[in-house]
Design an enzyme around this catalytic site. Structure first.
Site, PDB file in Angstrom:
ATOM      1  N   TYR A 166      22.339 -14.070 -36.614  1.00 20.36           N
ATOM      2  CA  TYR A 166      22.244 -15.504 -36.910  1.00 20.36           C
ATOM      3  C   TYR A 166      22.939 -15.764 -38.246  1.00 20.36           C
ATOM      4  O   TYR A 166      22.879 -14.939 -39.162  1.00 20.36           O
ATOM      5  CB  TYR A 166      20.780 -15.944 -36.973  1.00 20.36           C
ATOM      6  CG  TYR A 166      20.582 -17.429 -37.245  1.00 20.36           C
ATOM      7  CD1 TYR A 166      21.002 -18.381 -36.324  1.00 20.36           C
ATOM      8  CD2 TYR A 166      19.964 -17.861 -38.412  1.00 20.36           C
ATOM      9  CE1 TYR A 166      20.811 -19.732 -36.558  1.00 20.36           C
ATOM     10  CE2 TYR A 166      19.762 -19.215 -38.656  1.00 20.36           C
ATOM     11  CZ  TYR A 166      20.197 -20.150 -37.729  1.00 20.36           C
ATOM     12  OH  TYR A 166      20.016 -21.497 -37.968  1.00 20.36           O
ATOM     13  N   GLY A 201      11.542 -14.196 -27.631  1.00 20.04           N
ATOM     14  CA  GLY A 201      12.747 -14.826 -28.134  1.00 20.04           C
ATOM     15  C   GLY A 201      13.992 -14.520 -27.337  1.00 20.04           C
ATOM     16  O   GLY A 201      14.005 -14.546 -26.097  1.00 20.04           O
ATOM     17  N   TYR A 215      18.342 -17.620 -46.355  1.00 16.77           N
ATOM     18  CA  TYR A 215      18.653 -16.811 -45.190  1.00 16.77           C
ATOM     19  C   TYR A 215      19.964 -16.035 -45.369  1.00 16.77           C
ATOM     20  O   TYR A 215      19.964 -14.885 -45.759  1.00 16.77           O
ATOM     21  CB  TYR A 215      18.697 -17.658 -43.913  1.00 16.77           C
ATOM     22  CG  TYR A 215      18.681 -16.792 -42.676  1.00 16.77           C
ATOM     23  CD1 TYR A 215      17.481 -16.428 -42.082  1.00 16.77           C
ATOM     24  CD2 TYR A 215      19.862 -16.292 -42.127  1.00 16.77           C
ATOM     25  CE1 TYR A 215      17.458 -15.601 -40.977  1.00 16.77           C
ATOM     26  CE2 TYR A 215      19.847 -15.460 -41.026  1.00 16.77           C
ATOM     27  CZ  TYR A 215      18.645 -15.116 -40.444  1.00 16.77           C
ATOM     28  OH  TYR A 215      18.630 -14.281 -39.360  1.00 16.77           O
ATOM     29  N   LYS A 236      21.835  -8.843 -42.140  1.00 16.56           N
ATOM     30  CA  LYS A 236      22.723  -9.287 -41.065  1.00 16.56           C
ATOM     31  C   LYS A 236      24.165  -8.884 -41.348  1.00 16.56           C
ATOM     32  O   LYS A 236      24.919  -8.534 -40.433  1.00 16.56           O
ATOM     33  CB  LYS A 236      22.613 -10.801 -40.892  1.00 16.56           C
ATOM     34  CG  LYS A 236      21.253 -11.295 -40.416  1.00 16.56           C
ATOM     35  CD  LYS A 236      20.880 -10.711 -39.068  1.00 16.56           C
ATOM     36  CE  LYS A 236      19.560 -11.276 -38.565  1.00 16.56           C
ATOM     37  NZ  LYS A 236      19.153 -10.669 -37.267  1.00 16.56           N
TER      38      LYS A 236
END
Length: 402
Positions: free
Chosen positions: A232, A57, A242, A251
């Protein structure tokens, strides 16, 4: 192990084997797409980087972009499995071999360590290597997506989960269990407070901070040291599962950690930031409900304008080396996702998301592209590779050049 035919067998998005020649070709193609920015200058010290999560990635793209574009030396760390009697090695194993070969041919000093990034022993091994070969580093790129982490302080293993928080969530997703991907709806139960905390332990900023602390304690941070953790945000369409879910909590913790590290590094003129990257087809993203459909719809809207991890990684290095001015938002985050979150783009993706149905999914979403991208994660569907020829799956891990 003798040569054999290697085929893309598996379940859904998970394949059992990887193709060595396909993985090598992917790396070489990425290398060829990067334009060197500066010529080598005899006797001039090149920047040194540590990339944690270097075999897939964005992490792999960051290594290739940094080495090819700016001649960066350094160390890559990843956690991959070698071949066995029944299985090939993981794709990241083969990609790392190919990356090491290209770096060596270009005259770069790169070493790759295979180990658990969360373990103290692995940190010690990597820091010893950095101290021996370079004496210090200029950049740390942290790109780790892991299902579990054993806390070195407690010995307890924490498992990350992908779930909404507060309430359950019904979403559209792609079912890849049949002969062809199909649209369906699924219900995802909410995560508990314990699951939220465990996910933060695995995917939050704690381990990133431990790496910076370890480098600091060893005196390996050079003046102006910069560290970036890749993150992200994504669309409002995927936010419940998410950004507003357990992964999003992790995150958010990563971004809070950046603020703390940034203050701690100010004494050496250093800096810590998160980089918010755009959507991509990765092994991690295929496990998230709804993401496959969303990315396929995004590709249906943008076509070739979808920016690859390599393109975004080139831009990241341009920003970190000062070739371009840093593009930061109000929270101090680097934004490489503006192409994805452009309001006009999101409006069109939303229209398709709301309209998509079993009979129209093939027209609104580029499922063939997404499926091919998933297979490429394992070295398949790569133009120019002869998949009818036997391949040798047993390949040694690259050793550092003397």
């Amino acid at each position: 192990m003798t040569e054999r035919l290697i085929e893309p067998r598996g379940r859904g998005f998970l394949l059992f084997d990887s193709h060595p020649a396909g993985c090598e070709k992917i790396v070489r193609d990425m290398w060829d797409r990067v334009t060197p920015a500066v010529p080598d200058k005899e006797g001039e010290r090149r920047p040194v980087a540590l990339v944690v999560g270097s075999s897939a990635g964005y992490g792999m793209a960051t290594v290739i972009a940094g080495v090819r574009r700016y001649g960066i030396d350094g160390v890559g760390l990843c956690f991959e499995r070698p071949s066995t009697e029944r299985r090939t090695a993981t794709a990241g194993w083969y990609r790392t071999i190919a990356t090491a070969e290209l770096a060596a041919k270009a005259g770069r000093d790169w070493s790759f360590v295979n180990g658990d990034a969360f373990a103290d022993d692995t940190k010690a091994q990597v820091l010893d290597l950095l101290a021996e070969r370079f004496g210090g580093i200029d950049h740390l790129i942290y790109s780790v997506a892991a299902p579990r982490r054993t806390d070195p302080a407690t010995g307890r293993t924490h498992q990350s989960v992908i779930q909404p928080l507060g309430a359950g969530y019904r979403t559209k997703t792609l079912d890849v269990g049949g002969d062809e991907p199909a649209l369906k709806e699924i219900w995802v139960e909410p995560g508990s407070n314990t699951e939220r905390a465990d996910t933060i332990k695995v995917m939050g900023g704690e381990d990133w901070a431990l790496w910076v602390d370890a480098l600091t304690d060893r005196g390996l941070l050079r003046p102006g040291f910069t560290t970036v953790a890749l993150s992200y945000i994504g669309s409002h369409l995927t936010a419940p599962i998410y950004r507003d879910g357990t992964i999003g909590a992790a995150k958010a913790h990563l971004e809070e950690t950046a603020l703390t590290l940034n203050r701690d590094l100010s004494g050496i003129g250093g800096r810590a930031m998160t980089s918010v990257n755009g959507a991509a087809v990765t092994q991690a993203s295929t496990a998230i409900p709804g993401i496959a459909l969303y990315v396929s719809l995004l590709r249906g809207v943008l076509g070739e304008a979808v920016r690859s991890p390599l393109q975004q990684s080139v831009e990241l290095w341009d920003l970190l080396t000062g070739v371009q001015a840093l593009d930061l938002d109000d929270h101090g985050r680097i934004r490489l996702d503006r192409w994805e979150l452009n309001p006009l783009v999101q409006e069109q993706v939303t229209e398709r998301w709301e309209a998509v149905a079993p009979g129209t999914v093939g027209d609104l979403a580029d499922i063939d592209w997404f499926t091919s991208k998933v297979r490429r994660l394992y070295g398949f569907d790569v133009p120019g590779v002869n998949y009818s020829a036997p391949s040798e799956p047993d390949m040694p891990w690259p050793t550092p050049a003397e």
